[in-house]
Design an enzyme around this catalytic site. Sequence first.
Site: not given
Length: 275
Positions: A84, A106, A136, A171, A198-199, A220, A222-223
């Site tokens: 990633d 990226d 991206e 985030g 993303h995000g 995606n 993650n946070t």
Amino acid sequence: MLVNSRELLIKASKDGYAIGAYNINNLEFARYILEACNEDKAPVIIAVSEPAINYMGGYEVVSSIVRSLINDLNIKVPVVLHLDHAKSFESCKKAIDKGFTSVMIDASDKTLEENILITNKVKEYADPRGVTVEAELGSLTGLYTDVNDCMSFISETKVDSLAPSIGNKHGIYKEEANLNFELLGNICKEAKLPLVLHGASGLDDNKIKTAIFCGVSKININTDIQLVWSKKVREFINENKNVYDPRLIIASGKQAVKDLIHEKNELLESKRKAF
């Protein structure tokens, strides 16, 4: 079963659902995510960032962990091992050489021409080795990607999937996310390849459903995983101040992570028939 993302994302795009790309930061996260997706019979993209790879000990360590877990846990669903947000060709090459099945280059902070050049270099190395490539365009700081830039980029690189910027951010969102779904729909209509969001952590369900409707087939997260895990671990430590076994401390967040993955799989893949 370790695979690249090509057929999975093409099918998701065609049938109107999305596949979760869940970031791992340690062995435990990898295990919890694989177990949850296997229980859901949901194909999964195990995503690993460069900082997480460095933390875990290197590309070969990460590849070995994921491959061993697939075997030892008897994981039956398709699994993509994905690098990633790689910032260089060298990083992508290391991942490919160590058995990653998908990479994201990226170069979105560079000019369009530079982004095309580095993406092509990655594609030239990845294609003969059966590895898919994501790229991206735009900056995930609330800015927007130009549709014409997308078409030029896709035409020049033949990239397998593309992550455009539609107002999404990495985030925690400090304010209401303002996603440009009209732009996303236009990119999807013109691009005719799997799109990536993303995000996605912190986005409400309606925004994620709308993104899928507008053509996103990989989302995606993650946070959100880190947040639910850390909350449970803090609660456990506060309630069990004499416990020092790291296995017990880390595992106290296991069910919270698995519950989140189950919830996200149901949201993302509501139109997917059981694997």
